[in-house]
Scaffold this motif. Structure first.
Motif, PDB file in Angstrom:
ATOM      1  N   UNK A 260       0.804  -1.221   0.000  1.00  0.00           N
ATOM      2  CA  UNK A 260       0.000   0.000   0.000  1.00  0.00           C
ATOM      3  C   UNK A 260       0.834   1.266   0.000  1.00  0.00           C
ATOM      4  N   UNK A 261       2.152   1.104   0.085  1.00  0.00           N
ATOM      5  CA  UNK A 261       3.052   2.256   0.044  1.00  0.00           C
ATOM      6  C   UNK A 261       3.577   2.505  -1.351  1.00  0.00           C
ATOM      7  N   UNK A 262       4.651   3.298  -1.435  1.00  0.00           N
ATOM      8  CA  UNK A 262       5.239   3.610  -2.731  1.00  0.00           C
ATOM      9  C   UNK A 262       6.680   4.060  -2.521  1.00  0.00           C
ATOM     10  N   UNK A 263       7.506   3.940  -3.562  1.00  0.00           N
ATOM     11  CA  UNK A 263       8.900   4.379  -3.478  1.00  0.00           C
ATOM     12  C   UNK A 263       9.031   5.774  -4.075  1.00  0.00           C
ATOM     13  N   UNK A 264       9.691   6.625  -3.337  1.00  0.00           N
ATOM     14  CA  UNK A 264       9.851   8.032  -3.718  1.00  0.00           C
ATOM     15  C   UNK A 264      11.301   8.302  -4.144  1.00  0.00           C
ATOM     16  N   UNK A 265      11.443   8.940  -5.297  1.00  0.00           N
ATOM     17  CA  UNK A 265      12.753   9.384  -5.768  1.00  0.00           C
ATOM     18  C   UNK A 265      12.734  10.903  -5.870  1.00  0.00           C
ATOM     19  N   UNK A 266      13.759  11.555  -5.335  1.00  0.00           N
ATOM     20  CA  UNK A 266      13.891  13.009  -5.481  1.00  0.00           C
ATOM     21  C   UNK A 266      15.197  13.326  -6.200  1.00  0.00           C
ATOM     22  N   UNK A 267      15.159  14.351  -7.024  1.00  0.00           N
ATOM     23  CA  UNK A 267      16.359  14.839  -7.708  1.00  0.00           C
ATOM     24  C   UNK A 267      16.254  16.361  -7.810  1.00  0.00           C
ATOM     25  N   UNK A 268      17.261  17.065  -7.354  1.00  0.00           N
ATOM     26  CA  UNK A 268      17.303  18.507  -7.576  1.00  0.00           C
ATOM     27  C   UNK A 268      18.067  18.747  -8.864  1.00  0.00           C
ATOM     28  N   UNK A 269      17.387  19.368  -9.830  1.00  0.00           N
ATOM     29  CA  UNK A 269      17.962  19.540 -11.163  1.00  0.00           C
ATOM     30  C   UNK A 269      18.141  21.031 -11.432  1.00  0.00           C
ATOM     31  N   UNK A 270      19.383  21.464 -11.420  1.00  0.00           N
ATOM     32  CA  UNK A 270      19.695  22.876 -11.702  1.00  0.00           C
ATOM     33  C   UNK A 270      19.600  23.118 -13.204  1.00  0.00           C
ATOM     34  N   UNK A 271      18.919  24.175 -13.582  1.00  0.00           N
ATOM     35  CA  UNK A 271      18.791  24.542 -14.993  1.00  0.00           C
ATOM     36  C   UNK A 271      19.689  25.737 -15.305  1.00  0.00           C
ATOM     37  N   UNK A 272      20.397  25.656 -16.410  1.00  0.00           N
ATOM     38  CA  UNK A 272      21.201  26.791 -16.882  1.00  0.00           C
ATOM     39  C   UNK A 272      20.267  27.686 -17.701  1.00  0.00           C
ATOM     40  N   UNK A 273      19.401  28.406 -16.993  1.00  0.00           N
ATOM     41  CA  UNK A 273      18.344  29.132 -17.687  1.00  0.00           C
ATOM     42  C   UNK A 273      18.879  30.255 -18.565  1.00  0.00           C
ATOM     43  N   UNK A 274      20.018  30.844 -18.174  1.00  0.00           N
ATOM     44  CA  UNK A 274      20.567  31.935 -18.996  1.00  0.00           C
ATOM     45  C   UNK A 274      21.014  31.411 -20.359  1.00  0.00           C
ATOM     46  N   UNK A 275      21.624  30.228 -20.374  1.00  0.00           N
ATOM     47  CA  UNK A 275      22.029  29.619 -21.651  1.00  0.00           C
ATOM     48  C   UNK A 275      20.796  29.215 -22.450  1.00  0.00           C
ATOM     49  N   UNK A 276      19.820  28.628 -21.766  1.00  0.00           N
ATOM     50  CA  UNK A 276      18.581  28.212 -22.433  1.00  0.00           C
ATOM     51  C   UNK A 276      17.885  29.400 -23.089  1.00  0.00           C
ATOM     52  N   UNK A 277      17.891  30.529 -22.404  1.00  0.00           N
ATOM     53  CA  UNK A 277      17.182  31.709 -22.915  1.00  0.00           C
ATOM     54  C   UNK A 277      17.851  32.281 -24.168  1.00  0.00           C
ATOM     55  N   UNK A 278      19.099  31.878 -24.441  1.00  0.00           N
ATOM     56  CA  UNK A 278      19.786  32.340 -25.647  1.00  0.00           C
ATOM     57  C   UNK A 278      19.742  31.295 -26.755  1.00  0.00           C
ATOM     58  N   UNK A 279      18.950  30.252 -26.544  1.00  0.00           N
ATOM     59  CA  UNK A 279      18.819  29.189 -27.548  1.00  0.00           C
ATOM     60  C   UNK A 279      17.585  29.450 -28.409  1.00  0.00           C
ATOM     61  N   UNK A 280      17.718  29.196 -29.704  1.00  0.00           N
ATOM     62  CA  UNK A 280      16.606  29.483 -30.616  1.00  0.00           C
ATOM     63  C   UNK A 280      15.386  28.628 -30.282  1.00  0.00           C
ATOM     64  N   UNK A 281      14.229  29.117 -30.656  1.00  0.00           N
ATOM     65  CA  UNK A 281      12.995  28.376 -30.404  1.00  0.00           C
ATOM     66  C   UNK A 281      13.009  27.040 -31.138  1.00  0.00           C
ATOM     67  N   UNK A 282      13.523  27.032 -32.370  1.00  0.00           N
ATOM     68  CA  UNK A 282      13.535  25.777 -33.131  1.00  0.00           C
ATOM     69  C   UNK A 282      14.393  24.727 -32.436  1.00  0.00           C
ATOM     70  N   UNK A 283      15.539  25.150 -31.890  1.00  0.00           N
ATOM     71  CA  UNK A 283      16.396  24.187 -31.194  1.00  0.00           C
ATOM     72  C   UNK A 283      15.742  23.722 -29.892  1.00  0.00           C
ATOM     73  N   UNK A 284      15.088  24.651 -29.179  1.00  0.00           N
ATOM     74  CA  UNK A 284      14.403  24.269 -27.945  1.00  0.00           C
ATOM     75  C   UNK A 284      13.354  23.196 -28.225  1.00  0.00           C
ATOM     76  N   UNK A 285      12.563  23.404 -29.286  1.00  0.00           N
ATOM     77  CA  UNK A 285      11.507  22.434 -29.602  1.00  0.00           C
ATOM     78  C   UNK A 285      12.095  21.108 -30.075  1.00  0.00           C
ATOM     79  N   UNK A 286      13.195  21.154 -30.790  1.00  0.00           N
ATOM     80  CA  UNK A 286      13.852  19.918 -31.227  1.00  0.00           C
ATOM     81  C   UNK A 286      14.372  19.137 -30.020  1.00  0.00           C
ATOM     82  N   UNK A 287      14.916  19.847 -29.043  1.00  0.00           N
ATOM     83  CA  UNK A 287      15.449  19.188 -27.841  1.00  0.00           C
ATOM     84  C   UNK A 287      14.338  18.474 -27.078  1.00  0.00           C
ATOM     85  N   UNK A 288      13.217  19.154 -26.881  1.00  0.00           N
ATOM     86  CA  UNK A 288      12.107  18.535 -26.142  1.00  0.00           C
ATOM     87  C   UNK A 288      11.314  17.552 -27.000  1.00  0.00           C
TER      88      UNK A 288
END
Length: 416
Positions: A260-288
């Motif tokens: 009746x329980x469950x296993x929990x996994x946590x991960x803190x994921x730092x994002x390089x948002x400044x680099x991401x914000x300089x990436x083109x929209x086409x590349x962002x969509x291709x990545x995701x």
């Protein structure tokens, strides 16, 4: 004494509250959110499963990992009983202790820290999990429960590109407090820490804002700090059969106390948002592998369209072999699914003036060896998104079944 009720006691009324209470200590408080607001209402604490897992994800998080500093088994059990009682009260919109913030013995510390006085329950849930180190540490069975440690409760492996900081990883006991008011979530953790003084110490904690997943079909899929919808195929509370298959530990899966329980996994994921914000929209969509506007896979037009991983355009796969949506999709992992309920975070800025921001990933599952671990290995080895993210914290916890009633407590089946 309920923290949401109006207090209008004068000296005579105060005297009736109890001896030792000083007249004038009671103050008038009022609900901050009007009755009838679902976001303000209580979430049932007692039940077959712990609340805060399949519960529709709230907007705010305070997650904390504790180290147990007592070596006394009875003290640990007593703490879990006290925590359970206090959590049940707070989830119902009440004070942590019956004396409240100002109604106890005037010459003793209050039984509640008081910052949630006047606030409603705000959908508070408090969920507890046990880390591997609670069972044994350095080869020592700490509390006579070493032989009850589930085989699946193993420290997570180190994945490629991991930059894990031990100081913000692991822990003997974790507490996940979620609410629709950040002060209510913080109040819950603070009071459990206060109650646990001398028995536990905080190892690390994380605040989160803005849920990054929907755990109910009544919720829309939110966006992460990269501006994308992610986890569209997340498990939902309404998928009862799927929850039984992928989320809840079965009676034959391992130790009986985990059923009746469950296993929990946590991960803190730092994002390089400044680099991401300089990436083109086409590349962002291709990545995701998704479009940024609708959240649809690049082979569809709507968010919940199934991705077509074989579709080609100009003899090239529309969704690349290293796109995030392909690598994480259940179809690439034998149908394995998780219930994700992560939160965005911003912890100020670093020495370079960059935002210390990202995703605090939270996922519940029946078997991490078939869900999180293979998915993360595929992502760590191949995901082009890795150029913009870094995993800095990691944890795994065994969350026992729910508390059945006022006579029950977190982990009773483990210790008795």
């Amino acid at each position: 004494m309920e923290r949401r009720k109006l207090f209008s006691l004068g000296a005579a009324g105060a005297a009736a509250v109890g001896t030792g209470f000083a007249a004038g200590q009671l103050v008038q408080v009022s609900p901050a959110v009007a009755d009838g607001n679902d976001a303000a209402n209580p979430v049932r604490f007692y039940g077959k499963h712990q609340s805060g897992i399949a519960t529709p994800a709230q907007d705010r998080l305070h997650f904390t990992a504790f180290d147990v500093i007592t070596s006394d088994r009875d003290e640990l059990i007593g703490l879990l009983k006290d925590w359970t009682e206090a959590a049940a009260r707070m989830c119902d919109g009440d004070f942590a202790g019956p004396g409240g913030a100002v109604g106890g013995n005037y010459d003793s510390p209050p039984q509640d820290t008081g910052e949630a006085q006047g606030l409603p329950a705000s959908g508070l849930t408090v969920t507890v999990g046990f880390g591997p180190s609670l069972f044994d540490k350095d080869g020592e069975d700490r509390f006579g429960i070493g032989d009850r440690r589930p085989e699946l409760l193993e420290e997570l492996p180190l994945f490629r590109r991991d930059d894990i900081d031990p100081k913000i990883s692991g822990g003997d006991i974790c507490v996940q407090a979620c609410a629709n008011d950040p002060q209510v979530a913080v109040h819950a953790v603070r009071n459990l820490a206060r109650i646990g003084f001398g028995k536990v110490s905080i190892r690390w904690s994380q605040l989160g804002f803005g849920r990054t997943a929907s755990t109910s079909s009544t919720q829309s899929t939110p966006r992460n700090l990269m501006g994308f919808k992610d986890g569209t195929a997340n498990l939902k509370a309404e998928e009862t059969k799927e929850l039984k298959k992928h989320l809840w530990v079965g009676a034959k899966d391992g130790p009986e106390w985990m059923a009746g329980g469950s296993y929990l996994v946590t991960r803190k994921i730092r994002m390089q948002v400044e680099t991401w914000d300089r990436t083109s929209l086409s590349e962002q969509e291709t990545i995701f592998g998704r479009d940024k506007s609708e959240g649809a896979p690049l082979t569809g037009s709507k968010e919940f369209d199934e991705p077509d991983f074989k579709a080609k355009a100009d003899d090239e796969l529309v969704i690349g072999t290293v796109a995030h949506v392909r690598l994480a999709h259940p179809s690439q992992h034998g149908g394995a699914r998780m219930l994700r309920r992560g939160y965005s975070f911003v912890d100020g800025s670093d020495e370079l003036g960059h935002l210390d921001a990202g995703l605090f990933f939270i996922a519940y599952q029946r078997d991490p060896s078939k869900a999180f671990i293979p998915v993360q290995k595929a992502l760590a080895d191949n995901d082009v998104l890795n150029e913009y993210i870094k995993h800095v914290s990691s944890g795994i916890f065994a969350c026992p079944a729910g508390v059945e009633g006022p006579e029950d407590y977190w982990g009773r089946a483990l210790f008795e």
